[in-house]
Write a protein that holds these residues in place. Structure first.
Motif, PDB file in Angstrom:
ATOM      1  N   ARG A 213       0.818  -1.203   0.000  1.00  0.00           N
ATOM      2  CA  ARG A 213       0.000   0.000   0.000  1.00  0.00           C
ATOM      3  C   ARG A 213       0.853   1.255   0.000  1.00  0.00           C
ATOM      4  O   ARG A 213       0.527   2.243  -0.601  1.00  0.00           O
TER       5      ARG A 213
ATOM      6  N   TYR B 205     -10.393  -3.332   1.391  1.00  0.00           N
ATOM      7  CA  TYR B 205      -9.836  -2.165   2.075  1.00  0.00           C
ATOM      8  C   TYR B 205     -10.932  -1.133   2.337  1.00  0.00           C
ATOM      9  O   TYR B 205     -11.987  -1.153   1.699  1.00  0.00           O
TER      10      TYR B 205
ATOM     11  N   ALA C 282     -11.641   3.107   4.438  1.00  0.00           N
ATOM     12  CA  ALA C 282     -11.199   4.274   5.213  1.00  0.00           C
ATOM     13  C   ALA C 282     -12.468   5.060   5.476  1.00  0.00           C
ATOM     14  O   ALA C 282     -13.370   5.048   4.637  1.00  0.00           O
TER      15      ALA C 282
ATOM     16  N   PRO D  77      -8.165   7.837   1.328  1.00  0.00           N
ATOM     17  CA  PRO D  77      -7.019   6.951   1.117  1.00  0.00           C
ATOM     18  C   PRO D  77      -5.950   7.619   0.255  1.00  0.00           C
ATOM     19  O   PRO D  77      -6.273   8.296  -0.722  1.00  0.00           O
ATOM     20  N   TYR D  78      -4.705   7.391   0.621  1.00  0.00           N
ATOM     21  CA  TYR D  78      -3.511   7.894  -0.045  1.00  0.00           C
ATOM     22  C   TYR D  78      -3.324   9.392   0.117  1.00  0.00           C
ATOM     23  O   TYR D  78      -2.207   9.860   0.184  1.00  0.00           O
TER      24      TYR D  78
ATOM     25  N   PRO E 112      -5.147   3.118   3.108  1.00  0.00           N
ATOM     26  CA  PRO E 112      -6.360   2.315   3.256  1.00  0.00           C
ATOM     27  C   PRO E 112      -6.169   1.270   4.359  1.00  0.00           C
ATOM     28  O   PRO E 112      -5.065   0.793   4.573  1.00  0.00           O
TER      29      PRO E 112
ATOM     30  N   CYS F 198     -12.964   4.635   0.484  1.00  0.00           N
ATOM     31  CA  CYS F 198     -12.175   3.608  -0.202  1.00  0.00           C
ATOM     32  C   CYS F 198     -13.159   2.471  -0.408  1.00  0.00           C
ATOM     33  O   CYS F 198     -13.960   2.180   0.491  1.00  0.00           O
TER      34      CYS F 198
ATOM     35  N   CYS G 278      -8.567   0.604  -3.666  1.00  0.00           N
ATOM     36  CA  CYS G 278      -9.802   1.240  -3.207  1.00  0.00           C
ATOM     37  C   CYS G 278     -10.927   1.140  -4.219  1.00  0.00           C
ATOM     38  O   CYS G 278     -11.922   1.849  -4.129  1.00  0.00           O
TER      39      CYS G 278
ATOM     40  N   ASP H 245      -7.345   6.335  -7.412  1.00  0.00           N
ATOM     41  CA  ASP H 245      -6.714   6.479  -6.109  1.00  0.00           C
ATOM     42  C   ASP H 245      -5.289   5.969  -6.199  1.00  0.00           C
ATOM     43  O   ASP H 245      -5.022   4.966  -6.824  1.00  0.00           O
TER      44      ASP H 245
END
Ligand code: C2O
Ligand code: CU
Ligand code: CU
Length: 458
Positions: free
Chosen positions: A3, A79, A81, A97-98, A103, A128, A343, A361
């Protein structure tokens, strides 16, 4: 691939690696993302996603100015978030995410901790695997109460959303290529708090605060109230300072995905009478999404009994010194397949901001759409070049709609602006919350097929 290899070029995410940093919160119950079943119609629908095995995601309550700790545990193989929609909180708690965090994989915990600066009606949803998890149920309401009592006798939360089910109550695919390229794919079962037309009892003649939240992935709800005196007191969390005429069947209120409206309602004085939240759905007679039924003898309350909602501490933009930034929302010139960084990708791109589709993503080398200087005022010109409507949402900041080429805009404070066909709207804000803030359409099929980006405040 790991990730962490998917990190954006932004340095902002570097501090947010790992599992939260706060560890287990003292006394705070874990919110466990898990599979669920529920009778959305006559049959039980399985394969839902919620925070308990057999109920909708609960209303989460907080107090303005008081710290909230929300330890979120992911038990799904996918995954996730969690994002707190409309909350002006620290960037690393924003759940993107990111951009703001990694995530969360299966079994992982992320403890979100923040102090809501604003009172009002907000909501939460994953950012996500957004399409899958939202379509299967994971959308909940957040209520942040004012420190002082406004004078309501009770309140009623109504979480509006659709599900896309077959005859046996099993999920149909949440999106279609055709829908994603147009207005989105609509559900076929309309629910309020996961029920069809629920009836809630409230004392006759009492004052009820009705909090209506559209958490649907696609539908722009056209709403009005039937029966009882009422007043719109807040929009997208923030108190309204003007008189907004109550919508009617002929002129309903458009509430797009992500948007909220708080209505002060005087319950009918006689027992058994109801106030109904009505929706106009295409090709259907008017439908009561939820009703409030009067019980007991009349409390004889009056809208005048309410104290005005205290304004939230949102800075007012300095329009004389505001720099202009332009954003064009439309189809993507080249399309192409988006990157999938754990995601969830729908597999194609149809949409763009400033003619660039979001590459997915965690795609590398993606920069902000604009960089704003901390503390300065800005006007953002939002141009919809498409025939479809787009509820455009900005994280972490609140803004005021200024003007439109098509209509007169009420002066409100919001985080989600519904752009009509070919509409150009100017909004203004003070860039007073540092970080990388997601900026996207809240029709999830548009969001996930290119109509996404972010704005950096430094
Ligand atoms: Cu309600 Cu970016 O989300
Ligand atoms: Cu948001
Ligand atoms: Cu859109």
């Amino acid at each position: 691939m790991k990730r962490r290899e998917f990190l954006l070029t932004s340095g902002a995410a570097a501090g947010a690696l790992g599992l939260g940093g706060f560890g287990f919160a003292q006394g705070a119950q874990e919110l466990t993302i898990q599979p669920a079943s529920f009778a959305l119609r006559d049959q039980v629908t399985t394969g839902m996603v919620s925070l308990s095995p057999d109920a909708p995601p609960p209303v989460l309550y907080g107090k303005q100015g008081e710290v909230m700790r929300l330890p979120v545990r992911n038990t799904l193989p996918d995954y996730t978030a969690m994002h707190w929609h409309g909350m002006r909180i620290a960037n690393k708690m924003d759940g993107v995410p990111y951009l703001t965090q990694m995530p969360m994989g299966q079994g992982e915990l992320f403890t979100y901790e923040f102090t809501p600066p604003d009172a009002g009606t907000y909501w939460y949803h994953p950012h996500c695997m957004t399409m899958e998890q939202m379509a299967h149920g994971l959308t909940g309401v957040m209520v942040i109460t004012e420190p002082e009592d406004i004078g309501f006798d009770s309140e009623q939360v109504v979480n509006l959303r659709d599900f896309r089910l077959d005859e046996d109550g099993a999920f149909l695919p949440a999106y279609t290529q055709r829908g994603a390229a147009r207005a989105g794919t609509f559900g076929n079962v309309q629910t309020a708090n996961w029920k069809q037309g629920p009836v809630y009892d409230h004392a006759a003649g009492s004052l009820v605060r009705l909090r209506v939240v559209n958490t649907d992935t696609t539908r722009i709800y056209k709403l009005h109230l039937d029966g009882g005196a009422a007043r719109i007191i807040a929009w997208d969390g923030h108190p309204v300072e003007i008189d907004i005429p109550m919508p009617s069947a002929d002129e309903p209120l458009l509430v797009g995905p992500g948007q909220r409206v708080d209505i002060a309602v005087v319950m009918p004085g006689s027992e058994g009478r109801s106030v109904a939240l009505m929706a106009k759905l295409p090709g259907q007679p008017l439908k009561a999404m939820a009703s409030l039924r009067a019980i007991g003898s009349s409390a004889r309350r009056d809208l005048q009994d309410l104290r005005p909602l205290p304004l939230n501490p949102v800075a007012r933009p300095d329009l004389d010194n505001a720099e202009l930034h332009e954003f064009v929302f439309g189809w993507t010139p080249e399309g192409g397949e988006p990157n999938n960084g754990f995601c969830g990708s729908l597999g194609y791109n149809f949409w763009s901001i400033n003619r660039t589709p979001w590459p997915g993503d965690a795609a590398e080398g993606v920069g902000p759409l604009a960089t704003l200087e901390l503390g300065k005022s800005y006007v953002l010109r939002l141009r919809n070049e498409s025939p479809n409507l787009h509820p455009i949402h900005l994280h972490g900041l609140a803004f005021v709609p200024l003007r439109s080429n098509l209509r007169k805009l009420p002066s409100l404070m919001t985080d989600t602006m519904l752009l009509l066909k070919d509409e150009v709207v100017e909004i203004a804000l003070v860039a007073d919350n540092p970080g990388d803030w997601a900026f996207h359409c809240h029709v999830i099929e548009h969001q996930k097929t290119g109509l996404t980006g972010f704005i950096r405040v430094v």
